[in-house]
Design a protein around this motif. Sequence first.
Motif, PDB file in Angstrom:
ATOM      1  N   THR A   9       9.827   1.281  -7.630  1.00  0.00           N
ATOM      2  CA  THR A   9       9.066   2.142  -6.719  1.00  0.00           C
ATOM      3  C   THR A   9       8.028   1.349  -5.926  1.00  0.00           C
ATOM      4  O   THR A   9       7.228   1.927  -5.198  1.00  0.00           O
ATOM      5  CB  THR A   9       8.366   3.273  -7.491  1.00  0.00           C
ATOM      6  OG1 THR A   9       7.522   2.703  -8.500  1.00  0.00           O
ATOM      7  CG2 THR A   9       9.383   4.194  -8.148  1.00  0.00           C
ATOM      8  N   SER A  14      11.371  -0.666  -3.773  1.00  0.00           N
ATOM      9  CA  SER A  14      11.907   0.577  -3.206  1.00  0.00           C
ATOM     10  C   SER A  14      12.875   0.284  -2.064  1.00  0.00           C
ATOM     11  O   SER A  14      13.863   1.012  -1.870  1.00  0.00           O
ATOM     12  CB  SER A  14      10.765   1.476  -2.722  1.00  0.00           C
ATOM     13  OG  SER A  14       9.983   0.827  -1.729  1.00  0.00           O
ATOM     14  N   ALA A  15      12.611  -0.793  -1.312  1.00  0.00           N
ATOM     15  CA  ALA A  15      13.554  -1.196  -0.263  1.00  0.00           C
ATOM     16  C   ALA A  15      14.842  -1.725  -0.871  1.00  0.00           C
ATOM     17  O   ALA A  15      15.943  -1.479  -0.353  1.00  0.00           O
ATOM     18  CB  ALA A  15      12.914  -2.259   0.631  1.00  0.00           C
ATOM     19  N   GLN A  18      16.986   1.253  -2.000  1.00  0.00           N
ATOM     20  CA  GLN A  18      17.680   1.893  -0.890  1.00  0.00           C
ATOM     21  C   GLN A  18      18.833   1.033  -0.382  1.00  0.00           C
ATOM     22  O   GLN A  18      19.912   1.544  -0.057  1.00  0.00           O
ATOM     23  CB  GLN A  18      16.710   2.187   0.245  1.00  0.00           C
ATOM     24  CG  GLN A  18      17.216   3.239   1.215  1.00  0.00           C
ATOM     25  CD  GLN A  18      17.551   4.552   0.518  1.00  0.00           C
ATOM     26  OE1 GLN A  18      16.696   5.155  -0.130  1.00  0.00           O
ATOM     27  NE2 GLN A  18      18.796   4.991   0.623  1.00  0.00           N
ATOM     28  N   GLU A  19      18.618  -0.271  -0.335  1.00  0.00           N
ATOM     29  CA  GLU A  19      19.676  -1.192   0.082  1.00  0.00           C
ATOM     30  C   GLU A  19      20.875  -1.104  -0.859  1.00  0.00           C
ATOM     31  O   GLU A  19      22.029  -1.069  -0.420  1.00  0.00           O
ATOM     32  CB  GLU A  19      19.125  -2.616   0.116  1.00  0.00           C
ATOM     33  CG  GLU A  19      20.165  -3.702   0.366  1.00  0.00           C
ATOM     34  CD  GLU A  19      20.696  -3.731   1.779  1.00  0.00           C
ATOM     35  OE1 GLU A  19      21.808  -4.261   1.973  1.00  0.00           O
ATOM     36  OE2 GLU A  19      19.993  -3.244   2.697  1.00  0.00           O
ATOM     37  N   LEU A  21      21.720   1.414  -2.885  1.00  0.00           N
ATOM     38  CA  LEU A  21      22.360   2.726  -2.772  1.00  0.00           C
ATOM     39  C   LEU A  21      23.198   2.811  -1.500  1.00  0.00           C
ATOM     40  O   LEU A  21      24.321   3.334  -1.523  1.00  0.00           O
ATOM     41  CB  LEU A  21      21.301   3.827  -2.793  1.00  0.00           C
ATOM     42  CG  LEU A  21      20.556   4.018  -4.119  1.00  0.00           C
ATOM     43  CD1 LEU A  21      19.389   4.992  -3.947  1.00  0.00           C
ATOM     44  CD2 LEU A  21      21.496   4.517  -5.208  1.00  0.00           C
ATOM     45  N   ASN A  22      22.675   2.289  -0.408  1.00  0.00           N
ATOM     46  CA  ASN A  22      23.420   2.328   0.856  1.00  0.00           C
ATOM     47  C   ASN A  22      24.702   1.503   0.785  1.00  0.00           C
ATOM     48  O   ASN A  22      25.668   1.779   1.500  1.00  0.00           O
ATOM     49  CB  ASN A  22      22.549   1.804   1.995  1.00  0.00           C
ATOM     50  CG  ASN A  22      21.419   2.758   2.357  1.00  0.00           C
ATOM     51  OD1 ASN A  22      21.439   3.931   1.977  1.00  0.00           O
ATOM     52  ND2 ASN A  22      20.421   2.267   3.079  1.00  0.00           N
ATOM     53  N   ALA A  43      14.980   9.421  -4.241  1.00  0.00           N
ATOM     54  CA  ALA A  43      15.673   8.372  -3.486  1.00  0.00           C
ATOM     55  C   ALA A  43      17.163   8.308  -3.810  1.00  0.00           C
ATOM     56  O   ALA A  43      17.923   7.652  -3.092  1.00  0.00           O
ATOM     57  CB  ALA A  43      15.029   7.016  -3.779  1.00  0.00           C
TER      58      ALA A  43
END
Length: 297
Positions: A9, A14-15, A18-19, A21-22, A43
């Motif tokens: 977090t 956190s970036a 997201q990376e 998951l994408n 997220a």
Amino acid sequence: MRVFVTGATGFIGSAVVQELLNAGHQVLGLARSESAAEALQAAGAEPHFGSLDDLPSLKRGAQAADGVIHTAFIHDFAQFAASCDTDLTAIQALGDALEGTHKPLVVTSGIALLAQGQVGKETDLASPDAAGKLRARSEQAALALAERGVRSSLVRLPPSVHGDGDHAFVPALIGIAKSHGVSGFIGDGNNRWPAVHRFDAARLFRLALEQAPAGAIYHGVGDEGVPTRDIAELIGRALNLPVKSITAADAAEHFGWLGHFFAVDVPASSAITQSALGWSPTHKSLREDLESGSYFG
């Protein structure tokens, strides 16, 4: 791949989440609190309760995953030695959990560990005189895990990992400028800071997880070296404050704990990283981020 992320977090973590998951990975994120767990769930990640000093929780998280990215670090520079000790024991615990599995473990380190006054390369080892030399033990521990059946690698990050939500060195410099009514640099200000945008750093962590051979070292560097005088001038211009040289003798009084780090000259290259992983920075440079005004809202 199911990936356990420490610091999930945080600004960088956190970036990274997201990376991942994408890119289609699943994420198990270390959470110290209910609010952190809620942020991870929002997220799209799964929370795993624990902390850096809860070694059993770290081991369980690593054992439940196909790979680990370790971005967490306690940024208490008043107790930097203790923070480095915690980081070292956390890496050792993660390594113990992954021993013999040949699963990837990507560990965060710092460009500031390298020798000053020359362009640091991925092949360079930590300098005994480096600003953050206590953290060198973490580098050594991570790389040693390659001999224990862990696909361990390092991502060295610059002093400035920038972007929206930054709460590290650059915001601290802005706060110091506001409090003193002057935007300062040390000496002639020709010492250089490398930098990278947080989203570029996040992509590098993912690529290291997916591709890095055991024992690899990478540099998350976008700007090879921004003179600290340039940083001070950009801050001064945005705040409409004068820009002033601070002597080395007065740096500790003016900058506080940050003076030690703002004085380093650690330009660095990411050429080997870019060639090995096909990574290249695509987001704003540090200058562009400061000129955009997002740091001064």
